[in-house]
Design a protein around this motif. Structure first.
Motif, PDB file in Angstrom:
ATOM      1  N   THR A   1       0.930  -1.168   0.101  1.00  0.00           N
ATOM      2  CA  THR A   1      -0.043   0.126  -0.078  1.00  0.00           C
ATOM      3  C   THR A   1       0.975   1.274   0.173  1.00  0.00           C
ATOM      4  OG1 THR A   1      -1.867  -1.102   1.186  1.00  0.00           O
ATOM      5  CG2 THR A   1      -1.781   1.118   1.269  1.00  0.00           C
TER       6      THR A   1
ATOM      7  N   ASP B   1      -5.913   4.560  -1.249  1.00  0.00           N
ATOM      8  CA  ASP B   1      -6.707   3.325  -1.377  1.00  0.00           C
ATOM      9  C   ASP B   1      -6.266   2.213  -2.589  1.00  0.00           C
ATOM     10  OD1 ASP B   1      -8.730   1.549  -0.516  1.00  0.00           O
ATOM     11  OD2 ASP B   1     -10.179   2.397  -1.895  1.00  0.00           O
ATOM     12  N   ASN B   2      -5.052   1.671  -1.929  1.00  0.00           N
ATOM     13  CA  ASN B   2      -4.619   0.641  -3.099  1.00  0.00           C
ATOM     14  C   ASN B   2      -3.681   0.038  -2.331  1.00  0.00           C
ATOM     15  OD1 ASN B   2      -1.714   1.848  -2.815  1.00  0.00           O
ATOM     16  ND2 ASN B   2      -2.682   3.797  -3.854  1.00  0.00           N
ATOM     17  N   SER B   3      -3.647  -1.240  -3.072  1.00  0.00           N
ATOM     18  CA  SER B   3      -2.629  -2.365  -2.481  1.00  0.00           C
ATOM     19  C   SER B   3      -1.444  -2.433  -3.233  1.00  0.00           C
ATOM     20  CB  SER B   3      -3.214  -3.511  -1.990  1.00  0.00           C
ATOM     21  OG  SER B   3      -4.005  -3.977  -3.352  1.00  0.00           O
TER      22      SER B   3
END
Length: 192
Positions: A91, A137-139
């Motif tokens: 992230t 908001d990401n991985s």
């Protein structure tokens, strides 16, 4: 009745196929001092610790194909543009910018004009701001940087949230899709 069952089965199969495809939503931002109409050639930033993995070769091949279709020539000696890229696997908090439409901005920008940063700031129109946007908001993320080789500053960056399964046999296909999605946002054409 058989036609209805067949139609329903076909609809379910198509829906399942669409759901299994990842959709990479790409964003980008650009530097107002970039003279996008003068760039003709590109090369990749030399990495002192070269990655021999197929992933990075896939990214470079995809970028080369995309820029070639836009009229750019690869030149490793003294390119106008340097390309760099990075895959983040965790992230990451990333800052981008909300800016005017790139196509519209390119059209209203005059032909090749070399401006200092101070002159460029003075000539900016009122909508030419750098309004920060944070992406958290990401991985994982794929980021591609386009650098003006003469000035040494980043003039464009494209990115997409992307979490790649490096153990999957489809990882190169997914990396290619994500890279094309990002490079689709770099809408600069050149005539060589």
């Amino acid at each position: 009745m058989k036609n209805r069952i067949f139609s329903f089965a076909l609809l379910v199969a198509l829906s399942m196929a669409c759901m299994s495809q990842k959709d990479y939503v790409a964003e980008f931002d650009f530097n107002y001092s970039g003279n996008f109409k003068r760039y003709k050639t590109f090369g990749f930033v030399n990495n002192p610790f070269p990655e021999s993995s197929a992933y990075y070769q896939t990214i470079e091949k995809t970028i080369t194909n995309r820029l070639g279709s836009q009229g750019f020539r690869e030149n490793s000696e003294k390119p106008d543009l340097l390309i760099n890229y990075k895959i983040f696997t965790d992230t990451v908090k990333y800052r981008g910018y909300d800016q005017p439409n790139f196509d519209y901005w390119l059209q209203r920008r005059s032909e090749y004009v070399e401006l200092t940063e101070e002159e460029e700031r003075e000539q900016r129109e009122k909508d030419e701001n750098y309004n920060r946007v944070k992406f958290t908001d990401n991985s994982g993320m794929l980021v591609i940087y386009v650098i003006d080789n003469k000035r040494g500053n980043t003039i464009w960056q494209g990115y997409t949230a992307a979490s790649f399964d490096f153990m999957s046999p489809e990882v190169n296909t997914e990396i290619t899709k994500a890279t094309y999605r990002v490079m689709d946002q770099f809408k600069v054409l050149t005539r060589n």
